[in-house]
Every structure is written in structure tokens, then in C-alpha cells.
Design a protein around this motif. Structure first.
Motif, short mmCIF file in Angstrom:
data_model
loop_
_atom_site.label_atom_id
_atom_site.label_comp_id
_atom_site.label_asym_id
_atom_site.label_seq_id
_atom_site.Cartn_x
_atom_site.Cartn_y
_atom_site.Cartn_z
N ALA A 180 0.83 -1.20 0.00
CA ALA A 180 0.00 0.00 0.00
C ALA A 180 0.86 1.25 0.00
O ALA A 180 0.59 2.22 -0.73
N LYS A 181 1.94 1.23 0.78
CA LYS A 181 2.84 2.39 0.83
C LYS A 181 3.52 2.63 -0.52
O LYS A 181 3.64 3.76 -0.98
N GLU A 182 3.94 1.55 -1.17
CA GLU A 182 4.55 1.67 -2.50
C GLU A 182 3.56 2.29 -3.48
O GLU A 182 3.94 3.16 -4.28
N MET A 183 2.32 1.83 -3.44
CA MET A 183 1.31 2.33 -4.36
C MET A 183 1.02 3.81 -4.12
O MET A 183 0.92 4.60 -5.06
N ILE A 184 0.91 4.19 -2.85
CA ILE A 184 0.64 5.59 -2.50
C ILE A 184 1.79 6.48 -2.94
O ILE A 184 1.58 7.56 -3.50
N LEU A 185 3.03 6.03 -2.70
CA LEU A 185 4.20 6.82 -3.11
C LEU A 185 4.26 6.98 -4.62
O LEU A 185 4.62 8.05 -5.13
N ALA A 186 3.93 5.92 -5.35
CA ALA A 186 3.96 5.99 -6.82
C ALA A 186 2.97 7.01 -7.35
O ALA A 186 3.21 7.68 -8.35
N GLN A 187 1.84 7.17 -6.64
CA GLN A 187 0.82 8.11 -7.07
C GLN A 187 1.17 9.56 -6.74
O GLN A 187 0.74 10.47 -7.43
N PHE A 188 1.97 9.75 -5.70
CA PHE A 188 2.20 11.12 -5.22
C PHE A 188 3.65 11.59 -5.28
O PHE A 188 4.04 12.51 -4.58
N GLY A 189 4.47 10.96 -6.13
CA GLY A 189 5.79 11.55 -6.36
C GLY A 189 6.97 10.81 -5.79
O GLY A 189 8.05 11.38 -5.68
N GLY A 190 6.82 9.56 -5.41
CA GLY A 190 7.96 8.74 -5.01
C GLY A 190 8.58 9.11 -3.66
O GLY A 190 7.91 9.61 -2.76
N GLN A 191 9.87 8.88 -3.54
CA GLN A 191 10.57 9.01 -2.27
C GLN A 191 10.58 10.44 -1.74
O GLN A 191 10.66 10.66 -0.53
N GLN A 192 10.51 11.41 -2.64
CA GLN A 192 10.46 12.80 -2.19
C GLN A 192 9.21 13.04 -1.34
O GLN A 192 9.25 13.72 -0.31
N PHE A 193 8.10 12.44 -1.77
CA PHE A 193 6.84 12.54 -1.03
C PHE A 193 6.97 11.82 0.31
O PHE A 193 6.47 12.28 1.34
N ALA A 194 7.68 10.66 0.32
CA ALA A 194 7.86 9.89 1.56
C ALA A 194 8.64 10.69 2.57
O ALA A 194 8.34 10.67 3.78
N ALA A 195 9.66 11.43 2.10
CA ALA A 195 10.47 12.24 3.01
C ALA A 195 9.64 13.34 3.67
O ALA A 195 9.82 13.66 4.85
N GLN A 196 8.71 13.90 2.93
CA GLN A 196 7.85 14.95 3.47
C GLN A 196 6.90 14.40 4.53
O GLN A 196 6.61 15.06 5.53
N LEU A 197 6.44 13.18 4.33
CA LEU A 197 5.46 12.60 5.26
C LEU A 197 6.12 12.06 6.53
O LEU A 197 5.51 12.09 7.60
N GLY A 198 7.31 11.53 6.39
CA GLY A 198 8.01 11.00 7.56
C GLY A 198 7.25 9.86 8.21
O GLY A 198 6.83 8.90 7.55
N ASP A 199 7.04 9.97 9.52
CA ASP A 199 6.41 8.90 10.30
C ASP A 199 4.92 8.74 10.00
O ASP A 199 4.30 7.76 10.43
N ARG A 200 4.33 9.68 9.28
CA ARG A 200 2.89 9.59 9.01
C ARG A 200 2.55 8.59 7.90
O ARG A 200 1.38 8.29 7.69
N MET A 201 3.56 8.07 7.21
CA MET A 201 3.32 7.18 6.08
C MET A 201 2.56 5.93 6.50
O MET A 201 1.64 5.47 5.81
N ASP A 202 2.94 5.33 7.64
CA ASP A 202 2.26 4.13 8.12
C ASP A 202 0.78 4.39 8.38
O ASP A 202 -0.08 3.58 8.03
N ALA A 203 0.49 5.53 9.01
CA ALA A 203 -0.90 5.87 9.33
C ALA A 203 -1.72 6.08 8.06
O ALA A 203 -2.89 5.66 7.98
N ILE A 204 -1.11 6.70 7.04
CA ILE A 204 -1.81 6.92 5.77
C ILE A 204 -2.11 5.59 5.10
O ILE A 204 -3.21 5.37 4.58
N ALA A 205 -1.12 4.68 5.11
CA ALA A 205 -1.32 3.35 4.51
C ALA A 205 -2.41 2.58 5.25
O ALA A 205 -3.28 1.96 4.61
#
Length: 448
Positions: free
Chosen positions: A370-395
Motif C-alpha cells: 500500500a505504501k509503495e502504491m501511495i508513493l507511486a501516485q504522489f511523487g515517489g521518495q520525495q513525497f515519503a520524506a515529506q510525510l516521515g512517520d505519518r506514512m504508516d498511518a496513511i497506509a
């Protein structure tokens, strides 16, 4: 209680369940007492309603509910305990159930029609040989792709008169007959050379008359113009009139930094040589996905053709009709049942492989997917860096949405991928190198 399986043949049978009063009455009595404690009935204090009053008012509905509850559990347990591989769901004998006298009967018999498949075997070894394709990206494909990118990111202008590289939109009608198309699109460059002169120099609101059978070399282009399938377009004849409503010209983009950035993102590519290499790499990745997908189809075809499974066809048709609320008719079954049965058979093969080889998917794997899919939709690792610890909660929020359907969708996708990976690791995939054009031809022939 007595449960009997009456097998009509290897794929269909009846499960008969016989209940005596001792099987269900203790449950009914307990439910009557529970109602008595909770019921709020005029003339009685809550919790003091006599059981006899409750029985008179609710006895029959409680009896029916408890028996149905008991049947559901016992039927499910019997199927599980006896390892019956059933398809669809058991179908109750409605006619027999309708004849029950709930007021006087003490013993009951219920019947359930089932469709099943017997155990089967499959070959998961190097003896299984399936054709795969490795696609070579040649210069022609690269040149065509770059030309397409230049056009896609080009500049649109609107000349007064049409040139040989311009596009026309307008109204199309047959000179004789009722055919009329309000919006038609025509690329002058794709018109046969001998016919192009009719369109070059034409202006807005002018009309062009032509023989449709002479206009294009490809039936597909004729079909697109007329809005009909290519097969029908082969026999298209007659005189048509095209009234021009708009002329457009696309000036291809220059091969420079601006194009590089628009295609691949800022700074990813800086030179023309790198741009060409990146285009080649992207084409290769895209066709690799297509060839893998095509290989998956070949594997599916192999196992469907070489795995003997006798299907309960008549039961499945009855089940589909009875559970579809009128959506599945005999006409629908005539058109779609073979495809449905084919998909069901492939599911049986995959599920047995997964069961035998203990293919499992853990919840954490689904979350990572789910995290991979969300990142692919919103700009990859750059988006992951912005979200930080919130990525798990979003997934987690995504997976819980739609009543858990998102979780199941990704779970099934991962499971299917693991099963297919396991199959490919155990069989022999005979790779053959082909060009893009050869691969397209092979895929098209396979469709037919």
C-alpha cells in the motif's frame, strides 16, 4: 442430528440434514428465557414476562431463527470437516422448506444442493515448457517514440489553409444516404498521396468530396473516420463530404532541455544522448511488463489445457441464476458462462498450488504494498520524506477504507503475484528474442 451426503455424481450432490427436537429445543428454550428477561410488554414488569406469553408471541420466529442458525453452522462444519471442495454456495431446497409446518412439526429434514470438484493433480516441474518473449528495442522504435514525444509536447497553431502535415476537424456526411457524423477528425499526412491534394489548401467552412475506399491504405484509419470497426471498414464504399470546421498544425518540440524536463522531470536528463538512452530504457521497461503479462496468459493457458478438473457446470448455472437477483439469465449464461468457468478453474489451480506450497501473505507485506502504491501516485521518495512517520498511518487508513476492500484487493494481488512467481521458478520458460513489431504481431494473433 443426522447429516448425509448423497452424491449424484462426481461433481454434484445433496447434503441432507435431519433435526430432532433434542437438537434445537435447548437453544429455543434459552432464547425464550432471554426474551423474557429483556422484553418490555405492556401489562408486565420488565424481566417478569412469563415464558408462556413470550412463546405465544415470538415462539415461531425464535424457532425458525434458531434452526436456521444451527443449520448454517452444522452445514459449514460438515463441509470443512469432510474437506469437500465446493464451488459457489450450497443451494437450499426451497420447495421442501416451503412445505414445513412450523406449528406442529417436531422433526425436520433439509436439503442443500452442492457443486464440487474432486481432488486433482497438476504438474509444477521443469517438464512444463511455456513460451516467453524477450523484446529487443530497435532504432526504428526509438525514433518513432521520440517523434511521438516531440509531437505530444509540440506547439499548436491554427493556419488559415491546410497543409500536408495539418489536422482537420469537421462534419462528415455521405453524399447519398442518411450517414452523418457531427465530429470527424482527419490527419492529412495519413491520407493516400494521390488523395492528399484534395485537402491541401482547403480553408475553414469549405467542403471536400472524396471516395472513402481510396482515402487510406489502412482499414483502421477508415474505421476511425467513419466510427465503425476496422473489419466493417474493409468494405466501406461511396462518396463522402467533409466540411472543415477547424484546421490545426502541431509544430514538434525541439530536442532540448525543455523537452527533457517535460518528459522525465527536471534535471533527470541533461544531454540528447542521455535522453535517447532514457527513452530506450523506458520503452524496454514498458515492453518487459507487457511480455511478463503475456507470459502469465501463456502459463494460465497451459494449466487450463493440461489440468483435468471436472466442473459442476449445471449446478454453477443454477447457482448463478438463483443468486443474481435476476441479473443472470439464460442469454447471459450462453454468452459468458464459458469465460466464467475458465476463470473459476484457473482459481482452483492457483489455490491448490498455494495450499500445497504454503504460499502466504502477511499483513505487513500488504501494508508495504500500500505504501509503495501511495508513493507511486504522489511523487515517489520525495513525497515519503515529506510525510516521515505519518506514512504508516496513511497506509493503514487506506487499507481500512471501503470496509476493508482495499486490504483484500492488495492481499489478493500480492498472493496472485507470489503464486505466479512460484510457478515461473519451477517450470521452464523458453525465452525467444523478438522485435517490438514481431511481439505486437504475436499478441494480435494470440487474441484471434
Amino acid at each position: 442430528m443426522e447429516i448425509i451426503l448423497d452424491k449424484k455424481n462426481s461433481t454434484e450432490g445433496l447434503i441432507k440434514i435431519r433435526l430432532t427436537e433434542g437438537d434445537y429445543q435447548p437453544h429455543v428454550e434459552e432464547k425464550l428465557k432471554d426474551y423474557s428477561r429483556k422484553a418490555n410488554i405492556k401489562g408486565f414488569r420488565q424481566g417478569k414476562v412469563p415464558t408462556g406469553v413470550i412463546k405465544k408471541m415470538f415462539g415461531k420466529s425464535i424457532l425458525v431463527d434458531e434452526i436456521n442458525h444451527l443449520l448454517s453452522h452444522k452445514l459449514s462444519d460438515y463441509i470443512k470437516d469432510n474437506k469437500l471442495r465446493i464451488l459457489g454456495e450450497p443451494l437450499p431446497n426451497q420447495e421442501k422448506a416451503a412445505g414445513i409446518d412450523w406449528d406442529t412439526q417436531r422433526d425436520f429434514e433439509f436439503e442443500y444442493q452442492i457443486g464440487m470438484v474432486e481432488d486433482f493433480s497438476y504438474d509444477l516441474s521443469s517438464k512444463v515448457k511455456v513460451q516467453g518473449y524477450s523484446i529487443t528495442v530497435d532504432e526504428k522504435v526509438i525514433d518513432e517514440t521520440i517523434a511521438d514525444l516531440k509531437n505530444r509536447f509540440g506547439t499548436m497553431t491554427y493556419p488559415e489553409a491546410a497543409g500536408s502535415d495539418d489536422n482537420l476537424t469537421g462534419e462528415l456526411r455521405a453524399k447519398e444516404g442518411d450517414f452523418k457524423k457531427e465530429y470527424a477528425f482527419l490527419q492529412v499526412a495519413k491520407v493516400n498521396k494521390k488523395e492528399q491534394a484534395r485537402f491541401v489548401g482547403v480553408k475553414k467552412d469549405e467542403e471536400v468530396e472524396f471516395e472513402v475506399s481510396k482515402l487510406f491504405a489502412e482499414e483502421g484509419l477508415t474505421g476511425q473516420l467513419l466510427g465503425i470497426p476496422a473489419e466493417e471498414a474493409k468494405n466501406a464504399k461511396g462518396t463522402y463530404i467533409f466540411k472543415v470546421t477547424n484546421i490545426s498544425h502541431n509544430e514538434p518540440a525541439a530536442v532540448n532541455t525543455e523537452l527533457f524536463d517535460r518528459v522525465f522531470g527536471p534535471g533527470v536528463v541533461t544531454t540528447e544522448a542521455d535522453f535517447i538512452e532514457k527513452v530506450k530504457e523506458t520503452i524496454g521497461e514498458n515492453y518487459k511488463r507487457e511480455s511478463e503479462h503475456f507470459l502469465d496468459h501463456h502459463i494460465e493457458d497451459y494449466y487450463l489445457d493440461n489440468t483435468k478438473i471436472e466442473m459442476p457446470a449445471e449446478f454453477l448455472k443454477t447457482w448463478l441464476k438463483s443468486t443474481s437477483n435476476g441479473q443472470v439469465t439464460d442469454d447471459v449464461l450462453a454468452k459468458e458462462f464459458d469465460a466464467y468457468a475458465r476463470g473459476l478453474k484457473w482459481d482452483l489451480v492457483k489455490n491448490k498450488i498455494a495450499e500445497d506450497k504454503q504460499v502466504t501473505v502477511e499483513s505487513e507485506e500488504v501494508r508495504e504494498k500500500a505504501k509503495e502504491m501511495i508513493l507511486a501516485q504522489f511523487g515517489g521518495q520525495q513525497f515519503a520524506a515529506q510525510l516521515g512517520d505519518r506514512m504508516d498511518a496513511i497506509a493503514d487508513n487506506y487499507l481500512q477504507s471501503e470496509n476493508g476492500q482495499n486490504f483484500m484487493r492488495l492481499y489478493n494481488q500480492l498472493r496472485g503475484e507470489k503464486i505466479m512467481k512460484l510457478i515461473k521458478e519451477n517450470i521452464t520458460v523458453q525465452e525467444k528474442k523478438v522485435s517490438v513489431e514481431e511481439f505486437k504481431k504475436i499478441v494480435e494473433e494470440h487474441k484471434h
